[in-house]
Write a protein that holds these residues in place. Structure first.
Motif, PDB file in Angstrom:
ATOM      1  N   ALA A   1      39.622  37.258  39.815  1.00  0.00           N
ATOM      2  CA  ALA A   1      39.866  38.625  40.293  1.00  0.00           C
ATOM      3  C   ALA A   1      40.217  38.629  41.775  1.00  0.00           C
ATOM      4  O   ALA A   1      41.119  39.343  42.203  1.00  0.00           O
ATOM      5  CB  ALA A   1      38.648  39.500  40.020  1.00  0.00           C
ATOM      6  N   VAL A   2      39.490  37.815  42.552  1.00  0.00           N
ATOM      7  CA  VAL A   2      39.761  37.768  44.000  1.00  0.00           C
ATOM      8  C   VAL A   2      41.164  37.203  44.231  1.00  0.00           C
ATOM      9  O   VAL A   2      41.930  37.731  45.047  1.00  0.00           O
ATOM     10  CB  VAL A   2      38.713  36.913  44.746  1.00  0.00           C
ATOM     11  CG1 VAL A   2      39.094  36.747  46.213  1.00  0.00           C
ATOM     12  CG2 VAL A   2      37.341  37.554  44.648  1.00  0.00           C
TER      13      VAL A   2
ATOM     14  N   GLU B   1      43.687  37.351  42.292  1.00  0.00           N
ATOM     15  CA  GLU B   1      44.665  38.353  41.887  1.00  0.00           C
ATOM     16  C   GLU B   1      44.817  39.445  42.953  1.00  0.00           C
ATOM     17  O   GLU B   1      45.924  39.775  43.377  1.00  0.00           O
ATOM     18  CB  GLU B   1      44.191  38.973  40.566  1.00  0.00           C
ATOM     19  CG  GLU B   1      45.279  39.712  39.808  1.00  0.00           C
ATOM     20  CD  GLU B   1      44.724  40.306  38.526  1.00  0.00           C
ATOM     21  OE1 GLU B   1      45.006  41.474  38.263  1.00  0.00           O
ATOM     22  OE2 GLU B   1      43.975  39.579  37.813  1.00  0.00           O
ATOM     23  N   VAL B   2      43.664  39.958  43.405  1.00  0.00           N
ATOM     24  CA  VAL B   2      43.702  41.053  44.381  1.00  0.00           C
ATOM     25  C   VAL B   2      44.246  40.569  45.724  1.00  0.00           C
ATOM     26  O   VAL B   2      45.034  41.253  46.379  1.00  0.00           O
ATOM     27  CB  VAL B   2      42.287  41.657  44.549  1.00  0.00           C
ATOM     28  CG1 VAL B   2      42.261  42.673  45.674  1.00  0.00           C
ATOM     29  CG2 VAL B   2      41.839  42.307  43.252  1.00  0.00           C
TER      30      VAL B   2
ATOM     31  N   VAL C   1      30.183  34.913  34.930  1.00  0.00           N
ATOM     32  CA  VAL C   1      30.782  35.948  35.789  1.00  0.00           C
ATOM     33  C   VAL C   1      31.582  35.327  36.937  1.00  0.00           C
ATOM     34  O   VAL C   1      32.663  35.812  37.287  1.00  0.00           O
ATOM     35  CB  VAL C   1      29.680  36.893  36.345  1.00  0.00           C
ATOM     36  CG1 VAL C   1      30.271  37.912  37.315  1.00  0.00           C
ATOM     37  CG2 VAL C   1      28.972  37.606  35.197  1.00  0.00           C
TER      38      VAL C   1
ATOM     39  N   ILE D   1      26.215  43.382  38.962  1.00  0.00           N
ATOM     40  CA  ILE D   1      26.748  42.997  37.657  1.00  0.00           C
ATOM     41  C   ILE D   1      25.600  42.359  36.888  1.00  0.00           C
ATOM     42  O   ILE D   1      24.945  41.443  37.397  1.00  0.00           O
ATOM     43  CB  ILE D   1      27.915  41.984  37.785  1.00  0.00           C
ATOM     44  CG1 ILE D   1      29.126  42.658  38.449  1.00  0.00           C
ATOM     45  CG2 ILE D   1      28.295  41.408  36.416  1.00  0.00           C
ATOM     46  CD1 ILE D   1      30.334  41.735  38.611  1.00  0.00           C
TER      47      ILE D   1
ATOM     48  N   PRO E   1      34.983  41.973  36.352  1.00  0.00           N
ATOM     49  CA  PRO E   1      34.590  41.826  37.759  1.00  0.00           C
ATOM     50  C   PRO E   1      35.679  42.278  38.734  1.00  0.00           C
ATOM     51  O   PRO E   1      35.402  42.516  39.904  1.00  0.00           O
ATOM     52  CB  PRO E   1      34.327  40.322  37.931  1.00  0.00           C
ATOM     53  CG  PRO E   1      34.437  39.712  36.596  1.00  0.00           C
ATOM     54  CD  PRO E   1      35.121  40.670  35.682  1.00  0.00           C
ATOM     55  N   LYS E   2      36.898  42.437  38.221  1.00  0.00           N
ATOM     56  CA  LYS E   2      37.980  42.897  39.091  1.00  0.00           C
ATOM     57  C   LYS E   2      37.643  44.262  39.695  1.00  0.00           C
ATOM     58  O   LYS E   2      37.969  44.556  40.842  1.00  0.00           O
ATOM     59  CB  LYS E   2      39.284  42.980  38.282  1.00  0.00           C
ATOM     60  CG  LYS E   2      40.505  43.072  39.164  1.00  0.00           C
ATOM     61  CD  LYS E   2      41.780  43.097  38.343  1.00  0.00           C
ATOM     62  CE  LYS E   2      42.861  43.829  39.116  1.00  0.00           C
ATOM     63  NZ  LYS E   2      43.979  44.175  38.264  1.00  0.00           N
TER      64      LYS E   2
ATOM     65  N   PHE F   1      26.664  49.799  39.000  1.00  0.00           N
ATOM     66  CA  PHE F   1      26.886  48.630  38.135  1.00  0.00           C
ATOM     67  C   PHE F   1      28.324  48.534  37.638  1.00  0.00           C
ATOM     68  O   PHE F   1      28.963  49.540  37.350  1.00  0.00           O
ATOM     69  CB  PHE F   1      25.908  48.652  36.953  1.00  0.00           C
ATOM     70  CG  PHE F   1      24.518  48.264  37.356  1.00  0.00           C
ATOM     71  CD1 PHE F   1      24.166  46.923  37.516  1.00  0.00           C
ATOM     72  CD2 PHE F   1      23.567  49.248  37.624  1.00  0.00           C
ATOM     73  CE1 PHE F   1      22.886  46.573  37.906  1.00  0.00           C
ATOM     74  CE2 PHE F   1      22.278  48.895  38.031  1.00  0.00           C
ATOM     75  CZ  PHE F   1      21.938  47.557  38.174  1.00  0.00           C
ATOM     76  N   VAL F   2      28.779  47.300  37.571  1.00  0.00           N
ATOM     77  CA  VAL F   2      30.129  47.010  37.109  1.00  0.00           C
ATOM     78  C   VAL F   2      29.998  46.137  35.861  1.00  0.00           C
ATOM     79  O   VAL F   2      29.111  45.269  35.806  1.00  0.00           O
ATOM     80  CB  VAL F   2      30.909  46.253  38.218  1.00  0.00           C
ATOM     81  CG1 VAL F   2      32.229  45.724  37.697  1.00  0.00           C
ATOM     82  CG2 VAL F   2      31.113  47.131  39.433  1.00  0.00           C
TER      83      VAL F   2
ATOM     84  N   LYS G   1      35.329  34.471  36.538  1.00  0.00           N
ATOM     85  CA  LYS G   1      36.125  35.701  36.417  1.00  0.00           C
ATOM     86  C   LYS G   1      36.282  36.375  37.768  1.00  0.00           C
ATOM     87  O   LYS G   1      37.327  36.941  38.094  1.00  0.00           O
ATOM     88  CB  LYS G   1      35.452  36.679  35.446  1.00  0.00           C
ATOM     89  CG  LYS G   1      35.585  36.267  34.006  1.00  0.00           C
ATOM     90  CD  LYS G   1      34.976  37.310  33.085  1.00  0.00           C
ATOM     91  CE  LYS G   1      34.837  36.744  31.684  1.00  0.00           C
ATOM     92  NZ  LYS G   1      33.692  37.287  30.987  1.00  0.00           N
ATOM     93  N   LEU G   2      35.217  36.295  38.559  1.00  0.00           N
ATOM     94  CA  LEU G   2      35.240  36.889  39.898  1.00  0.00           C
ATOM     95  C   LEU G   2      36.251  36.151  40.774  1.00  0.00           C
ATOM     96  O   LEU G   2      37.014  36.763  41.532  1.00  0.00           O
ATOM     97  CB  LEU G   2      33.831  36.790  40.487  1.00  0.00           C
ATOM     98  CG  LEU G   2      33.381  37.820  41.510  1.00  0.00           C
ATOM     99  CD1 LEU G   2      33.628  39.237  41.017  1.00  0.00           C
ATOM    100  CD2 LEU G   2      31.898  37.630  41.801  1.00  0.00           C
TER     101      LEU G   2
ATOM    102  N   ALA H   1      30.232  43.253  33.311  1.00  0.00           N
ATOM    103  CA  ALA H   1      30.355  41.801  33.525  1.00  0.00           C
ATOM    104  C   ALA H   1      31.699  41.259  33.049  1.00  0.00           C
ATOM    105  O   ALA H   1      32.159  40.206  33.488  1.00  0.00           O
ATOM    106  CB  ALA H   1      29.211  41.072  32.814  1.00  0.00           C
TER     107      ALA H   1
ATOM    108  N   ILE I   1      35.653  43.814  42.823  1.00  0.00           N
ATOM    109  CA  ILE I   1      36.475  43.430  43.972  1.00  0.00           C
ATOM    110  C   ILE I   1      37.214  44.654  44.530  1.00  0.00           C
ATOM    111  O   ILE I   1      37.308  44.847  45.739  1.00  0.00           O
ATOM    112  CB  ILE I   1      37.470  42.309  43.567  1.00  0.00           C
ATOM    113  CG1 ILE I   1      36.708  41.079  43.044  1.00  0.00           C
ATOM    114  CG2 ILE I   1      38.365  41.921  44.738  1.00  0.00           C
ATOM    115  CD1 ILE I   1      35.708  40.485  44.011  1.00  0.00           C
TER     116      ILE I   1
END
Lengths: 249, 323
Positions: B316-317, B319-320, B309, B302, A235-236, A229-230, B312-313, A232, A239
């Motif tokens: 994050a994607v 950014e990465v 969520v 999650i 979320p980075k 589990f990560v 934010k996901l 919430a 990834i």
């Protein structure tokens, strides 16, 4: 026009399967048997066609290869609205065996449209319908998601990768149908259940057929690693795990 | 002797599954000490045909015949059977997709050849010839013995890696006689989506369920899919409600898929849904209910609301990926 829907008798889709006799046979203890979901949708579509007088469909029959234990499932198909039923009195040995029995019955009874579901939810072969068409030397259309009869012409939507084709086919033929063929399976009404009791189930004895395949054993899927589990809010981290640990993105 | 592989093309190019099939067929041929021969039906030029040689195929039989422009299962079966006999094929391999499911069983009857359908790995043994296939909708697997001289295998999509082996393949142009009066299936119209990644082809699939709450909330999900080069999918209730088209429905009665990565967003994970996606290499689940069955099938999870969520996901994607 006469329609035949071939039905398979399968464990309810929520069944937790278990095997016995050295993992060679399904443990049938406590299993609830149902009409294979795709066959139920096929039957629903066949009945919709019959309900529409313009299609010229006069009767809808169902056929099943199996022992007397499958009779409740056949009665259910009759309760949903099939006019009559055929049962070939044999344990289904493999797909080729089943298709051969059905072909024999169809040669005797003659139908214009034969409908089979894309697969049975127990053995997932996707083979009986097309085998049947070859045994009968009928044309077949697979991956059917819509079946109509317009001015006597059969009009079919067939799924292809990324789209669909509209095709015409001459009768008699075999349609192998999948998702989309009918919206929701038709439910048996009380009147249908009462009427089903007196509808005929014609019995055929099997012909001799040598199966082409044999199940050596079954095994259960390998258990997956437990879920990581990560948070919430972060979320980075997910990834990064997908990138560095699973290496899938 | 040979192993024959039936390839598929679209617009003159091979579908990715054709290379998977070629890789698989070459490995099966190795097990049998023989060569893999590919069959291509359609208008495919020589340089494209030769690509099959990069995946271990020794010979490519190319048939370009106008009467075979559209798929007629009976006519195609005759052609494949003819080539199988010409090449003395002991094993014939097709995809377990719409086309393969229509053709392989006809071929099985025509050649009296046992069929192993939905096979997901190399044969377990060649004598007896035993294959490993999905059963009970993914809740079990069967070891199935194919008892005939000629055998047919349909390979589950995305179940076998591409293996590059240059084998100096030769192309043989072959002509067949097709009796046009025998073609009973007439294609009147083709409706094809373009520019979309196919769910069954995709290496990543992003799927939404009832936890998305409304069809209006799909935008960040689609954005996530686009960023990852993924296809979008959905659960059965979502397609039944008409939130998304039924082509997107993954699960037992919808499409059965095996991508490298599957995102189940707001999907609780009914047995029937998991049956359709359990062959995915990795599953990520996002759900508000920590006891949702989907977490039992997932490697990463999650606990949270999809609508909070997802954005934010997406960030994050970005950014990465931006690095």
């Amino acid at each position: 026009m006469k329609i035949l829907v071939c039905i398979s008798n399968v464990p309810d889709t929520t069944t937790k399967v278990k095997f016995v006799e050295g993992n060679t046979k399904l443990d049938t203890t406590g299993i609830q048997w149902v009409i294979n979901p795709w066959d139920e949708l096929s039957l629903t579509r066949a009945l919709e066609l019959k309900d529409d007088a313009s299609t010229g469909v006069k009767s809808v029959s169902v056929a099943h290869v199996g022992s007397i234990a499958a009779e409740p499932t056949i009665r259910k198909a009759l309760a949903i609205g099939a006019d009559d039923a055929i049962r070939v009195n044999a344990e289904p040995a493999d797909a080729y065996y089943v298709a051969s029995q059905l072909a024999e019955v169809i040669k005797k009874e003659q139908f214009d449209i034969v409908i089979c579901g894309i697969e049975s939810s127990d053995f997932n072969g996707s083979t009986v319908g097309s085998m049947l068409s070859e045994l009968l030397d009928y044309p077949s259309v697979s991956a059917v998601s819509s079946l109509k009869i317009e001015n006597g012409q059969v009009v079919i939507s067939r799924e292809i990768d990324g789209g669909k084709e509209i095709v015409h086919v001459s009768t008699p033929f075999v349609a192998v149908v999948q998702k989309g063929i009918a919206k929701e399976p038709r439910i048996a009404a009380m009147r249908g259940i009462m009427m089903a009791r007196t509808k005929p189930i014609k019995l055929y004895e099997p012909i001799a057929v040598e199966p082409l395949t044999q199940v050596v054993s079954f095994e259960m899927p390998k258990p997956r690693a437990s879920c990581k589990f990560v948070d919430a809010e972060n979320p980075k981290q997910l990834i990064e795990l997908l990138q560095n640990e699973a290496k899938v993105i | 002797m040979s192993v024959l592989v039936f390839t598929e093309n679209w617009d003159g190019k091979f579908k990715k599954l054709s290379f998977e099939l070629a890789s698989y067929a070459s490995k099966v041929a190795e097990m049998l000490n023989t060569n893999a021969v590919a069959l291509s039906i359609g208008n495919v030029d020589e340089s494209e045909l030769k690509k099959l040689g990069n995946y271990g195929v020794k010979k490519i039989v190319n048939i370009n015949n106008d009467a075979l422009k559209n798929l007629d299962d009976r006519a195609y079966t005759s052609v494949i059977a003819e080539i199988a006999q010409k090449e003395s094929s002991e094993v014939i391999i097709l995809s377990n997709n719409n086309m393969g499911k229509g053709l392989a069983p006809r071929l099985s009857v025509r050649l009296k050849a046992a069929i192993g359908a939905g096979v997901s790995q190399l044969p377990l043994s060649t004598s007896p010839f035993t294959v490993y296939k999905r059963a009970f909708s993914g809740n079990a697997f069967a070891h199935l013995e194919l008892k005939t001289g000629v055998k047919i295998i349909t390979l589950a999509q995305n179940s076998f890696e591409l293996i590059e082996t240059a084998n100096g393949a030769s192309v043989e142009n072959f002509s067949v006689n097709v009796d046009a009066s025998n073609i009973k299936v007439q294609v009147k119209d083709v409706q094809k989506q373009t520019g979309k990644i196919l769910i069954t082809d995709a290496e990543i699939v992003v799927s939404g369920g009832r936890g998305m709450k409304s069809p209006d909330n799909w935008e960040p999900l689609v954005e996530l899919a686009n960023l990852l080069g993924a296809a979008t999918a959905c659960s059965r209730p979502v397609s039944d409600e008409g939130w998304r088209s039924h082509e997107e429905h993954t699960g037992q009665t919808g499409k059965i898929i095996a991508p490298n990565l599957y995102f189940a967003i707001g999907i609780s994970g009914a047995t029937q849904h998991i049956a359709g996606v359990s062959s995915s290499k990795y599953i990520v689940a996002i759900n508000t209910d920590k006891d949702a069955p989907i977490f039992g099938a997932a490697q990463y999870g999650i606990i949270g609301d999809a609508s909070k969520v997802l954005p934010k996901l997406v960030e994050a994607v970005k950014e990465v990926k931006g690095k």
